[in-house]
Write a protein that holds these residues in place. Structure first.
Motif, short mmCIF file in Angstrom:
data_model
loop_
_atom_site.label_atom_id
_atom_site.label_comp_id
_atom_site.label_asym_id
_atom_site.label_seq_id
_atom_site.Cartn_x
_atom_site.Cartn_y
_atom_site.Cartn_z
N ILE A 223 -1.27 -5.90 -1.86
CA ILE A 223 0.19 -5.79 -1.98
C ILE A 223 0.61 -5.61 -3.43
N LEU A 224 -0.01 -6.35 -4.34
CA LEU A 224 0.46 -6.43 -5.72
C LEU A 224 -0.18 -5.41 -6.65
N ASN A 225 -1.29 -4.82 -6.24
CA ASN A 225 -2.03 -3.92 -7.11
C ASN A 225 -2.13 -2.55 -6.45
N ASP A 226 -1.40 -1.59 -6.98
CA ASP A 226 -1.40 -0.26 -6.37
C ASP A 226 -2.78 0.38 -6.37
N ALA A 227 -3.59 0.10 -7.40
CA ALA A 227 -4.94 0.66 -7.45
C ALA A 227 -5.78 0.15 -6.29
N THR A 228 -5.65 -1.14 -5.98
CA THR A 228 -6.40 -1.71 -4.85
C THR A 228 -5.91 -1.10 -3.55
N TRP A 229 -4.59 -0.95 -3.42
CA TRP A 229 -4.06 -0.33 -2.20
C TRP A 229 -4.58 1.09 -2.03
N ASN A 230 -4.53 1.87 -3.08
CA ASN A 230 -4.98 3.26 -2.97
C ASN A 230 -6.47 3.36 -2.68
N GLN A 231 -7.23 2.35 -3.11
CA GLN A 231 -8.66 2.34 -2.83
C GLN A 231 -8.94 2.12 -1.34
N TRP A 232 -8.11 1.29 -0.69
CA TRP A 232 -8.43 0.85 0.67
C TRP A 232 -7.48 1.36 1.75
N LYS A 233 -6.44 2.08 1.42
CA LYS A 233 -5.50 2.50 2.46
C LYS A 233 -6.20 3.40 3.47
N TYR A 234 -5.78 3.25 4.72
CA TYR A 234 -6.35 3.95 5.87
C TYR A 234 -7.80 3.54 6.15
N GLN A 235 -8.19 2.36 5.65
CA GLN A 235 -9.54 1.87 5.88
C GLN A 235 -9.49 0.48 6.52
N MET A 236 -10.67 -0.04 6.85
CA MET A 236 -10.78 -1.35 7.49
C MET A 236 -11.78 -2.21 6.72
N PRO A 237 -11.39 -2.66 5.53
CA PRO A 237 -12.31 -3.41 4.66
C PRO A 237 -12.66 -4.78 5.22
N VAL A 238 -13.81 -5.29 4.76
CA VAL A 238 -14.34 -6.57 5.22
C VAL A 238 -14.53 -7.50 4.02
N PRO A 239 -13.59 -8.41 3.76
CA PRO A 239 -13.81 -9.40 2.70
C PRO A 239 -14.82 -10.45 3.16
N SER A 240 -15.76 -10.77 2.28
CA SER A 240 -16.83 -11.71 2.65
C SER A 240 -17.21 -12.55 1.44
N ASN A 241 -17.33 -13.86 1.65
CA ASN A 241 -17.76 -14.73 0.56
C ASN A 241 -19.12 -14.29 0.03
N LYS A 242 -19.28 -14.39 -1.28
CA LYS A 242 -20.61 -14.15 -1.85
C LYS A 242 -21.52 -15.31 -1.50
N ASN A 243 -22.79 -15.04 -1.38
CA ASN A 243 -23.75 -16.03 -0.88
C ASN A 243 -23.76 -17.31 -1.67
N GLU A 244 -23.55 -17.21 -2.98
CA GLU A 244 -23.67 -18.41 -3.81
C GLU A 244 -22.43 -19.26 -3.78
N ASP A 245 -21.39 -18.82 -3.07
CA ASP A 245 -20.12 -19.52 -3.21
C ASP A 245 -19.48 -19.74 -1.85
N PHE A 246 -19.60 -20.94 -1.29
CA PHE A 246 -19.02 -21.27 0.00
C PHE A 246 -18.14 -22.49 -0.11
N ASN A 247 -17.27 -22.52 -1.13
CA ASN A 247 -16.41 -23.68 -1.35
C ASN A 247 -15.38 -23.79 -0.25
#
Length: 247
Positions: A223-247
């Protein structure tokens, strides 16, 4: 660069939606929410001059009332989901997410925006990307998803909502741009190190996890970063915790 000033959040009292509303308010954004209970959201989120609360259920609202909520919004986020009990899974509305997304898109088009409105749908990594870019799942997972699709209406609803955006709305609508966020298995926890994948990296069994706070952090970045939006628009990204970090 930020081109978004006002965001409407559906499902704001949910475990992920409340994180997102808080992050947007911290960033100075104006936020509208439609919730069943003003009292509940007041318990979750401190009073803020930039927060407008409308007490109603999205699908119960008159079109004119819902249109007022959509007008002036640069982004609309659906964190809606079914309660995981018998009534929530098998009672009405069976197509809560899909019908809400359709209602959003209709209202956006009726608002005649000067620039496309961002629509973010929170789904799950069990929802396939219909463009065929996901890896072919093992036969056992495809069979299990078929059973889930037949027996669990909320999963069908999530698939239908994503299909509506990717197929019916598509990439050529002058008024709507969209992203479907498909997190790994959701867990509680604070914001931590995470990565954003273009497709599910692991299977349904023993796959990755994602804190709800990380999902909200990624959606806020969209929402806040147009560059991030333009990178992912019309896509279905998968956010996932990195292995070393499960806080």
């Amino acid at each position: 660069m930020v081109s978004t000033n006002t965001t409407l959040v559906l499902g704001a009292t949910g475990a992920t939606g409340r994180h997102l509303v808080g992050k947007l308010l911290e960033a100075g954004q104006s936020v509208k929410v439609i919730v069943r209970s003003k009292a509940k959201i007041s318990e979750l989120i401190p009073d803020n001059d930039k927060l407008l609360i409308v007490e109603s259920a999205v699908l119960d609202m008159q079109d004119s009332q819902f249109q007022e909520c959509v007008n002036g919004c640069d982004c609309i986020v659906s964190c809606l989901g079914h309660n995981m009990n018998l009534k929530g899974m098998y009672g009405k509305p069976r197509k809560l997410v899909t019908d809400s997304v359709k209602k959003v898109c209709t209202a956006v088009k009726n608002s005649h925006p000067d620039t496309p409105v961002k629509i973010i749908l929170m789904g799950s990594n069990g929802v396939a990307n219909l463009d065929g870019s996901d890896n072919l799942r093992p036969l056992c997972e495809r069979a299990l998803l078929g059973v889930i699709r037949a027996l669990v209406p909320p999963h069908r609803d999530n698939e239908s909502a994503a299909a509506y955006l990717s197929v019916d709305v598509g990439e050529k609508d002058p008024d709507v741009e969209w992203v479907v966020v498909r997190p790994d298995e959701l867990i509680e926890g604070s914001v931590s190190s995470y990565e954003v994948l273009s497709k599910p990296g692991k299977g349904l069994f023993g796959g990755g996890v994602t804190t709800r706070a990380n999902v909200a952090d990624f959606m806020a970045d969209l929402i806040l970063n147009d560059a991030t939006w333009n990178q992912w628009k019309y896509q279905m990204p998968v956010p996932s915790n990195k292995n070393e970090d499960f806080n």
